[in-house]
Design a protein around this motif. Structure first.
Motif, PDB file in Angstrom:
ATOM      1  N   VAL A   6      49.175  34.555  37.359  1.00  0.00           N
ATOM      2  CA  VAL A   6      50.291  34.127  38.199  1.00  0.00           C
ATOM      3  C   VAL A   6      51.531  34.138  37.301  1.00  0.00           C
ATOM      4  CG1 VAL A   6      51.254  32.268  39.579  1.00  0.00           C
ATOM      5  CG2 VAL A   6      48.788  32.698  39.621  1.00  0.00           C
ATOM      6  N   TRP A   7      52.408  35.102  37.556  1.00  0.00           N
ATOM      7  CA  TRP A   7      53.570  35.296  36.700  1.00  0.00           C
ATOM      8  C   TRP A   7      54.756  34.490  37.205  1.00  0.00           C
ATOM      9  CZ3 TRP A   7      52.953  37.353  32.128  1.00  0.00           C
ATOM     10  CH2 TRP A   7      51.875  38.212  31.913  1.00  0.00           C
ATOM     11  N   THR A   8      55.276  33.673  36.344  1.00  0.00           N
ATOM     12  CA  THR A   8      56.548  33.001  36.591  1.00  0.00           C
ATOM     13  C   THR A   8      57.535  33.563  35.574  1.00  0.00           C
ATOM     14  OG1 THR A   8      56.091  31.206  35.028  1.00  0.00           O
ATOM     15  CG2 THR A   8      55.377  30.886  37.330  1.00  0.00           C
ATOM     16  N   LYS A   9      58.799  33.285  35.782  1.00  0.00           N
ATOM     17  CA  LYS A   9      59.801  33.795  34.850  1.00  0.00           C
ATOM     18  C   LYS A   9      59.538  33.274  33.443  1.00  0.00           C
ATOM     19  CE  LYS A   9      64.671  34.395  34.118  1.00  0.00           C
ATOM     20  NZ  LYS A   9      65.879  34.762  34.781  1.00  0.00           N
ATOM     21  N   LYS A  10      59.194  32.000  33.340  1.00  0.00           N
ATOM     22  CA  LYS A  10      58.933  31.382  32.028  1.00  0.00           C
ATOM     23  C   LYS A  10      57.729  32.039  31.349  1.00  0.00           C
ATOM     24  CE  LYS A  10      59.048  27.717  29.094  1.00  0.00           C
ATOM     25  NZ  LYS A  10      59.537  28.166  27.820  1.00  0.00           N
ATOM     26  N   VAL A  11      56.630  32.206  32.072  1.00  0.00           N
ATOM     27  CA  VAL A  11      55.425  32.812  31.506  1.00  0.00           C
ATOM     28  C   VAL A  11      55.722  34.245  31.068  1.00  0.00           C
ATOM     29  CG1 VAL A  11      53.075  33.592  32.017  1.00  0.00           C
ATOM     30  CG2 VAL A  11      53.815  31.343  32.774  1.00  0.00           C
ATOM     31  N   LEU A  12      56.417  35.007  31.895  1.00  0.00           N
ATOM     32  CA  LEU A  12      56.740  36.389  31.578  1.00  0.00           C
ATOM     33  C   LEU A  12      57.618  36.486  30.337  1.00  0.00           C
ATOM     34  CD1 LEU A  12      56.634  39.406  32.285  1.00  0.00           C
ATOM     35  CD2 LEU A  12      58.608  39.022  33.770  1.00  0.00           C
ATOM     36  N   GLU A  13      58.693  35.739  30.297  1.00  0.00           N
ATOM     37  CA  GLU A  13      59.612  35.803  29.155  1.00  0.00           C
ATOM     38  C   GLU A  13      58.957  35.296  27.874  1.00  0.00           C
ATOM     39  OE1 GLU A  13      62.388  37.522  29.236  1.00  0.00           O
ATOM     40  OE2 GLU A  13      62.094  37.857  31.365  1.00  0.00           O
ATOM     41  N   ASP A  14      58.146  34.244  27.973  1.00  0.00           N
ATOM     42  CA  ASP A  14      57.430  33.751  26.793  1.00  0.00           C
ATOM     43  C   ASP A  14      56.455  34.806  26.278  1.00  0.00           C
ATOM     44  OD1 ASP A  14      58.787  31.353  26.822  1.00  0.00           O
ATOM     45  OD2 ASP A  14      57.110  30.186  27.656  1.00  0.00           O
ATOM     46  N   PHE A  15      55.762  35.487  27.193  1.00  0.00           N
ATOM     47  CA  PHE A  15      54.833  36.535  26.784  1.00  0.00           C
ATOM     48  C   PHE A  15      55.575  37.672  26.096  1.00  0.00           C
ATOM     49  CE2 PHE A  15      52.741  40.609  28.016  1.00  0.00           C
ATOM     50  CZ  PHE A  15      51.737  40.560  27.060  1.00  0.00           C
ATOM     51  N   ILE A  16      56.672  38.112  26.673  1.00  0.00           N
ATOM     52  CA  ILE A  16      57.450  39.206  26.080  1.00  0.00           C
ATOM     53  C   ILE A  16      57.901  38.834  24.672  1.00  0.00           C
ATOM     54  CG2 ILE A  16      59.645  40.468  26.256  1.00  0.00           C
ATOM     55  CD1 ILE A  16      59.186  40.447  29.338  1.00  0.00           C
ATOM     56  N   GLU A  17      58.340  37.593  24.494  1.00  0.00           N
ATOM     57  CA  GLU A  17      58.814  37.147  23.186  1.00  0.00           C
ATOM     58  C   GLU A  17      57.670  36.994  22.184  1.00  0.00           C
ATOM     59  OE1 GLU A  17      60.806  33.216  21.173  1.00  0.00           O
ATOM     60  OE2 GLU A  17      61.281  33.651  23.263  1.00  0.00           O
ATOM     61  N   LEU A  18      56.610  36.290  22.573  1.00  0.00           N
ATOM     62  CA  LEU A  18      55.522  36.017  21.631  1.00  0.00           C
ATOM     63  C   LEU A  18      54.716  37.262  21.278  1.00  0.00           C
ATOM     64  CD1 LEU A  18      54.296  32.584  23.008  1.00  0.00           C
ATOM     65  CD2 LEU A  18      55.473  33.009  20.839  1.00  0.00           C
ATOM     66  N   ALA A  19      54.589  38.184  22.196  1.00  0.00           N
ATOM     67  CA  ALA A  19      53.839  39.423  21.929  1.00  0.00           C
ATOM     68  C   ALA A  19      54.714  40.468  21.238  1.00  0.00           C
ATOM     69  CB  ALA A  19      53.271  39.984  23.225  1.00  0.00           C
ATOM     70  N   MET A  20      56.001  40.173  21.091  1.00  0.00           N
ATOM     71  CA  MET A  20      56.961  41.094  20.466  1.00  0.00           C
ATOM     72  C   MET A  20      56.882  42.479  21.103  1.00  0.00           C
ATOM     73  SD  MET A  20      56.877  39.893  16.468  1.00  0.00           S
ATOM     74  CE  MET A  20      55.214  40.438  16.161  1.00  0.00           C
ATOM     75  N   PRO A  71      46.682  28.774  24.634  1.00  0.00           N
ATOM     76  CA  PRO A  71      46.009  28.563  25.932  1.00  0.00           C
ATOM     77  C   PRO A  71      46.715  27.539  26.815  1.00  0.00           C
ATOM     78  CG  PRO A  71      44.771  27.550  24.156  1.00  0.00           C
ATOM     79  CD  PRO A  71      45.871  28.337  23.516  1.00  0.00           C
ATOM     80  N   ASP A  72      47.555  26.694  26.218  1.00  0.00           N
ATOM     81  CA  ASP A  72      48.297  25.722  27.010  1.00  0.00           C
ATOM     82  C   ASP A  72      49.451  26.357  27.777  1.00  0.00           C
ATOM     83  OD1 ASP A  72      49.272  26.183  24.364  1.00  0.00           O
ATOM     84  OD2 ASP A  72      50.679  24.509  24.610  1.00  0.00           O
ATOM     85  N   LYS A  73      49.993  27.466  27.276  1.00  0.00           N
ATOM     86  CA  LYS A  73      51.124  28.151  27.927  1.00  0.00           C
ATOM     87  C   LYS A  73      50.701  29.260  28.875  1.00  0.00           C
ATOM     88  CE  LYS A  73      54.873  27.718  24.595  1.00  0.00           C
ATOM     89  NZ  LYS A  73      55.846  28.459  23.795  1.00  0.00           N
ATOM     90  N   PHE A  74      49.603  29.930  28.542  1.00  0.00           N
ATOM     91  CA  PHE A  74      49.208  31.124  29.287  1.00  0.00           C
ATOM     92  C   PHE A  74      47.820  30.953  29.894  1.00  0.00           C
ATOM     93  CE2 PHE A  74      52.048  32.497  25.880  1.00  0.00           C
ATOM     94  CZ  PHE A  74      53.032  33.123  26.611  1.00  0.00           C
ATOM     95  N   PRO A  75      47.710  31.128  31.211  1.00  0.00           N
ATOM     96  CA  PRO A  75      46.387  31.038  31.845  1.00  0.00           C
ATOM     97  C   PRO A  75      45.555  32.269  31.499  1.00  0.00           C
ATOM     98  CG  PRO A  75      48.032  31.679  33.458  1.00  0.00           C
ATOM     99  CD  PRO A  75      48.769  31.391  32.181  1.00  0.00           C
ATOM    100  N   PRO A  76      44.239  32.120  31.450  1.00  0.00           N
ATOM    101  CA  PRO A  76      43.416  33.312  31.196  1.00  0.00           C
ATOM    102  C   PRO A  76      43.509  34.285  32.365  1.00  0.00           C
ATOM    103  CG  PRO A  76      42.043  31.385  31.632  1.00  0.00           C
ATOM    104  CD  PRO A  76      43.462  30.917  31.599  1.00  0.00           C
ATOM    105  N   ARG A  77      43.326  35.563  32.055  1.00  0.00           N
ATOM    106  CA  ARG A  77      43.360  36.580  33.107  1.00  0.00           C
ATOM    107  C   ARG A  77      42.135  36.454  33.992  1.00  0.00           C
ATOM    108  NH1 ARG A  77      43.081  42.084  31.898  1.00  0.00           N
ATOM    109  NH2 ARG A  77      41.990  41.713  29.957  1.00  0.00           N
ATOM    110  N   LYS A  78      42.322  36.683  35.288  1.00  0.00           N
ATOM    111  CA  LYS A  78      41.212  36.732  36.231  1.00  0.00           C
ATOM    112  C   LYS A  78      40.735  38.177  36.269  1.00  0.00           C
ATOM    113  CE  LYS A  78      43.235  33.150  39.063  1.00  0.00           C
ATOM    114  NZ  LYS A  78      44.013  32.886  40.248  1.00  0.00           N
ATOM    115  N   PHE A  79      39.449  38.371  36.089  1.00  0.00           N
ATOM    116  CA  PHE A  79      38.913  39.723  36.076  1.00  0.00           C
ATOM    117  C   PHE A  79      38.359  40.068  37.445  1.00  0.00           C
ATOM    118  CE2 PHE A  79      38.910  38.416  31.683  1.00  0.00           C
ATOM    119  CZ  PHE A  79      39.408  39.531  31.049  1.00  0.00           C
ATOM    120  N   SER A  80      38.609  41.305  37.869  1.00  0.00           N
ATOM    121  CA  SER A  80      38.051  41.791  39.121  1.00  0.00           C
ATOM    122  C   SER A  80      37.346  43.112  38.844  1.00  0.00           C
ATOM    123  CB  SER A  80      39.140  41.991  40.171  1.00  0.00           C
ATOM    124  OG  SER A  80      39.942  43.101  39.847  1.00  0.00           O
TER     125      SER A  80
END
Length: 89
Positions: A6-20, A71-80
């Motif tokens: 579930v992508w929110t602006k905060k989760v997306l921007e944090d991921f972009i920054e932390l993953a460089m 793990p506190d900032k990013f939920p695990p991916r749901k696999f399908s």
């Protein structure tokens, strides 16, 4: 991956920054969240669809690494089964 988290602006921007992420990777993430197709992404980036698929596969690996560290900032991916099939074929 756009439906695995579930992508929110905060989760997306944090991921972009932390993953460089590179500019192209950040574009793929932002456009995937908006529902842009791989074909449209390939045209915008002047890359082949297979290159975009490879980038998406790498983004999933990066997300899993960042999620393991925060793990506190990013939920695990749901696999399908459907998405796993699309990634492997």
């Amino acid at each position: 991956m756009s439906k695995q988290v579930v992508w929110t602006k905060k989760v997306l921007e944090d991921f972009i920054e932390l993953a460089m992420l590179t500019d192209d990777e950040a574009y793929i993430m932002r456009s995937r969240v908006k529902g842009i197709t791989v074909t449209q992404q390939a045209l915008a980036l002047n890359k082949s669809e297979s290159s975009v698929h490879r980038m998406i596969k790498e983004l999933k690996k990066k997300y899993d690494a960042v999620q393991a560290e925060h793990p506190d900032k990013f939920p695990p991916r749901k696999f399908s089964e459907k998405e796993t099939y699309m990634d492997t074929h």
